[in-house]
Write an enzyme that holds these catalytic residues in place. Structure first.
Site, PDB file in Angstrom:
ATOM      1  N   TYR A 192     -14.997   5.575  -0.993  1.00  0.00           N
ATOM      2  CA  TYR A 192     -14.431   4.632  -1.965  1.00  0.00           C
ATOM      3  C   TYR A 192     -15.463   3.574  -2.364  1.00  0.00           C
ATOM      4  CZ  TYR A 192      -9.994   6.696  -0.391  1.00  0.00           C
ATOM      5  OH  TYR A 192      -8.981   7.561  -0.051  1.00  0.00           O
ATOM      6  N   LEU A 247       2.934   6.210  -4.824  1.00  0.00           N
ATOM      7  CA  LEU A 247       3.489   5.784  -6.116  1.00  0.00           C
ATOM      8  C   LEU A 247       3.030   6.728  -7.227  1.00  0.00           C
ATOM      9  CD1 LEU A 247       2.726   1.970  -5.634  1.00  0.00           C
ATOM     10  CD2 LEU A 247       4.871   3.176  -5.138  1.00  0.00           C
ATOM     11  N   ILE A 295       0.885   4.520   2.394  1.00  0.00           N
ATOM     12  CA  ILE A 295      -0.236   3.611   2.102  1.00  0.00           C
ATOM     13  C   ILE A 295      -0.415   3.341   0.605  1.00  0.00           C
ATOM     14  CG2 ILE A 295      -1.561   3.941   4.216  1.00  0.00           C
ATOM     15  CD1 ILE A 295      -3.150   6.183   2.708  1.00  0.00           C
ATOM     16  N   LYS A 299      -1.526   1.551  -2.754  1.00  0.00           N
ATOM     17  CA  LYS A 299      -2.629   0.640  -3.099  1.00  0.00           C
ATOM     18  C   LYS A 299      -2.134  -0.329  -4.165  1.00  0.00           C
ATOM     19  CE  LYS A 299      -6.111  -0.480  -6.068  1.00  0.00           C
ATOM     20  NZ  LYS A 299      -6.058  -0.645  -7.544  1.00  0.00           N
ATOM     21  N   ASN A 349       5.847  -4.381  -2.885  1.00  0.00           N
ATOM     22  CA  ASN A 349       5.763  -3.232  -1.982  1.00  0.00           C
ATOM     23  C   ASN A 349       6.272  -3.592  -0.589  1.00  0.00           C
ATOM     24  OD1 ASN A 349       4.774  -1.867  -4.129  1.00  0.00           O
ATOM     25  ND2 ASN A 349       2.643  -1.823  -3.448  1.00  0.00           N
TER      26      ASN A 349
HETATM   27  N1  NAP Z   1      -7.067  11.251   1.545  1.00  0.00           N
HETATM   28  C1  NAP Z   1      -7.167  11.363   0.251  1.00  0.00           C
HETATM   29  O1  NAP Z   1      -7.711  12.345  -0.276  1.00  0.00           O
HETATM   30  C2  NAP Z   1      -6.580  10.283  -0.622  1.00  0.00           C
HETATM   31  C3  NAP Z   1      -6.398  10.522  -1.996  1.00  0.00           C
HETATM   32  C4  NAP Z   1      -5.821   9.523  -2.768  1.00  0.00           C
HETATM   33  C5  NAP Z   1      -5.450   8.319  -2.181  1.00  0.00           C
HETATM   34  N2  NAP Z   1      -5.673   8.085  -0.853  1.00  0.00           N
HETATM   35  C6  NAP Z   1      -5.313   6.781  -0.229  1.00  0.00           C
HETATM   36  O2  NAP Z   1      -3.971   6.455  -0.594  1.00  0.00           O
HETATM   37  C7  NAP Z   1      -3.972   5.173  -1.227  1.00  0.00           C
HETATM   38  C8  NAP Z   1      -2.854   5.078  -2.250  1.00  0.00           C
HETATM   39  O3  NAP Z   1      -2.995   6.056  -3.262  1.00  0.00           O
HETATM   40  P1  NAP Z   1      -3.514   5.719  -4.742  1.00  0.00           P
HETATM   41  O4  NAP Z   1      -4.362   4.519  -4.747  1.00  0.00           O
HETATM   42  O5  NAP Z   1      -4.114   6.997  -5.234  1.00  0.00           O
HETATM   43  O6  NAP Z   1      -2.206   5.503  -5.606  1.00  0.00           O
HETATM   44  P2  NAP Z   1      -0.786   4.773  -5.433  1.00  0.00           P
HETATM   45  O7  NAP Z   1      -0.797   3.889  -4.255  1.00  0.00           O
HETATM   46  O8  NAP Z   1       0.242   5.829  -5.532  1.00  0.00           O
HETATM   47  O9  NAP Z   1      -0.726   3.917  -6.794  1.00  0.00           O
HETATM   48  C9  NAP Z   1      -1.600   2.866  -7.040  1.00  0.00           C
HETATM   49  C10 NAP Z   1      -1.283   2.326  -8.421  1.00  0.00           C
HETATM   50  O10 NAP Z   1       0.054   1.808  -8.441  1.00  0.00           O
HETATM   51  C11 NAP Z   1       0.041   0.454  -8.864  1.00  0.00           C
HETATM   52  N3  NAP Z   1       1.065  -0.268  -8.099  1.00  0.00           N
HETATM   53  C12 NAP Z   1       1.029  -0.600  -6.795  1.00  0.00           C
HETATM   54  N4  NAP Z   1       2.156  -1.226  -6.417  1.00  0.00           N
HETATM   55  C13 NAP Z   1       2.930  -1.317  -7.532  1.00  0.00           C
HETATM   56  C14 NAP Z   1       4.194  -1.878  -7.790  1.00  0.00           C
HETATM   57  N5  NAP Z   1       4.911  -2.470  -6.821  1.00  0.00           N
HETATM   58  N6  NAP Z   1       4.687  -1.794  -9.046  1.00  0.00           N
HETATM   59  C15 NAP Z   1       3.983  -1.190 -10.021  1.00  0.00           C
HETATM   60  N7  NAP Z   1       2.772  -0.642  -9.840  1.00  0.00           N
HETATM   61  C16 NAP Z   1       2.243  -0.702  -8.598  1.00  0.00           C
HETATM   62  C17 NAP Z   1      -1.350  -0.059  -8.573  1.00  0.00           C
HETATM   63  O11 NAP Z   1      -1.665  -1.126  -9.465  1.00  0.00           O
HETATM   64  P3  NAP Z   1      -2.603  -2.388  -9.028  1.00  0.00           P
HETATM   65  O12 NAP Z   1      -3.685  -1.867  -8.151  1.00  0.00           O
HETATM   66  O13 NAP Z   1      -3.054  -2.913 -10.333  1.00  0.00           O
HETATM   67  O14 NAP Z   1      -1.709  -3.371  -8.295  1.00  0.00           O
HETATM   68  C18 NAP Z   1      -2.197   1.182  -8.846  1.00  0.00           C
HETATM   69  O15 NAP Z   1      -2.431   1.326 -10.221  1.00  0.00           O
HETATM   70  C19 NAP Z   1      -5.373   5.083  -1.833  1.00  0.00           C
HETATM   71  O16 NAP Z   1      -5.684   3.793  -2.265  1.00  0.00           O
HETATM   72  C20 NAP Z   1      -6.195   5.628  -0.694  1.00  0.00           C
HETATM   73  O17 NAP Z   1      -6.341   4.640   0.311  1.00  0.00           O
HETATM   74  C21 NAP Z   1      -6.207   9.077  -0.065  1.00  0.00           C
END
Ligand code: NAP
Length: 274
Positions: free
Chosen positions: A50, A191, A230, A232, A242
């Site tokens: 990251y 999300l 988790i 983000k 959240n």
């Molecule tokens: N192992 C893997 O291959 C892998 C792959 C993907 C992700 N991950 C991990 O999982 C974590 C989460 O997944 P992700 O970042 O892909 O996506 P996510 O958590 O599903 O979604 C993040 C998005 O949702 C928005 N958001 C967050 N809370 C919100 C709320 N209460 N209301 C409206 N919008 C909201 C965020 O906006 P803002 O940021 O602008 O607040 C961001 O644009 C990652 O950050 C990473 O640590 C791991």
């Protein structure tokens, strides 16, 4: 949330993908993590990938002076997961995180390095106290079966995979496989990276519950007591919202409406990943 070694881990944590991508945002990203920790979301998920290491540096800033409150998860690139290279990669992560140990160190996805080599490196890191435990990410049931056939493969503490309302394929085989062996799952992109939150059906169900779509999406995962989740969030309002998902209860009618809108899998499918 209980881990296989008997330790506890927070069910709701903080993702960090995309943090560190824009240098001028680093202070805000660290502040969002501090806010999340203050609210009790004390699991932080990051990776050497990251922001090319900058997300780990931001995490290091956020946890400075409060390391013992935090359950720290990071991940090694598959191409760095060799017998010696994983040790070096972990040491680089520890330096960026400004800590002496990672609570849970994951293989980010399966690559070409034999699993036995990666397990040997992880076990060495564990014996040396640089990691407390290890796990994997983006493994399907077949990959896990191969891992568990290795002498120390059963030390795997989690498998972090894509799981949210609109991505339920793992409920067919992978999740039951893990539950049968009491290996907790960590749900990433809970999300749907934001896209899920715009689905009309979810918006309507959330409105009927007096909650936001994000809170319903998280509450739906968190009601399963053996998951780590988790999301983000960099926006302060999102971090607060959240945390409040823990207070949202989904009754039988809400769960049935969610099942109708986002049906469980009707058959086997390849593991979805980002
Ligand atoms: N192992 C893997 O291959 C892998 C792959 C993907 C992700 N991950 C991990 O999982 C974590 C989460 O997944 P992700 O970042 O892909 O996506 P996510 O958590 O599903 O979604 C993040 C998005 O949702 C928005 N958001 C967050 N809370 C919100 C709320 N209460 N209301 C409206 N919008 C909201 C965020 O906006 P803002 O940021 O602008 O607040 C961001 O644009 C990652 O950050 C990473 O640590 C791991």
């Amino acid at each position: 949330m209980a881990l296989p070694d008997g330790a506890g881990a927070p069910a709701l944590g903080l993702g960090t993908w995309m943090m560190g991508e824009q240098r001028r945002r680093a202070g805000d990203d660290a502040a969002a993590l501090v806010q999340g920790l203050d609210l009790g979301m004390t699991l932080i998920d990051t990776a050497e990938m990251y922001g090319d290491g900058r997300a780990e540096e931001i995490v290091g800033r956020a946890i400075a002076g409060r390391r013992d409150e935090v359950f720290l998860v990071s991940k090694v690139y598959p191409h760095n997961a060799g017998r010696r290279s994983a040790i070096a990669a972990c040491e680089r992560s520890l330096a960026r995180l400004a800590t002496d140990r990672i609570d849970l160190y994951l293989l980010h996805w399966r690559g070409s390095i034999p699993l036995a080599e990666t397990v040997a490196a992880f076990e060495r890191l564990r014996r040396d106290g640089k990691i407390v435990r290890w796990g994997v990410s983006n493994f399907d049931a077949g990959d896990l079966a191969e891992l568990f056939a290795l002498p120390e493969g059963r030390h795997c503490a989690t498998n972090q995979v894509l799981y949210h309302l609109a991505e339920r394929g793992i409920e067919w085989a992978l999740l039951p496989w893990m539950r049968a062996r009491r290996v907790p799952l960590m749900a990433y992109s809970p999300l749907g990276q934001g896209a899920l939150l715009r689905r009309r059906e979810l918006v309507a169900i959330a409105a009927s519950l007096g909650a936001t779509p994000a809170q319903v999406a998280l509450a739906w995962l968190l009601r399963q007591r053996d998951l780590m989740v988790i999301p983000k969030a960099a926006a302060p309002a999102h971090v607060t919202a959240n945390r409040e998902a823990c207070d949202v209860t989904l009754d039988a009618a809400a769960l049935a409406a969610l099942d109708a809108a986002f049906p469980p899998p009707a058959g086997a499918s390849a593991l979805a990943m980002l």
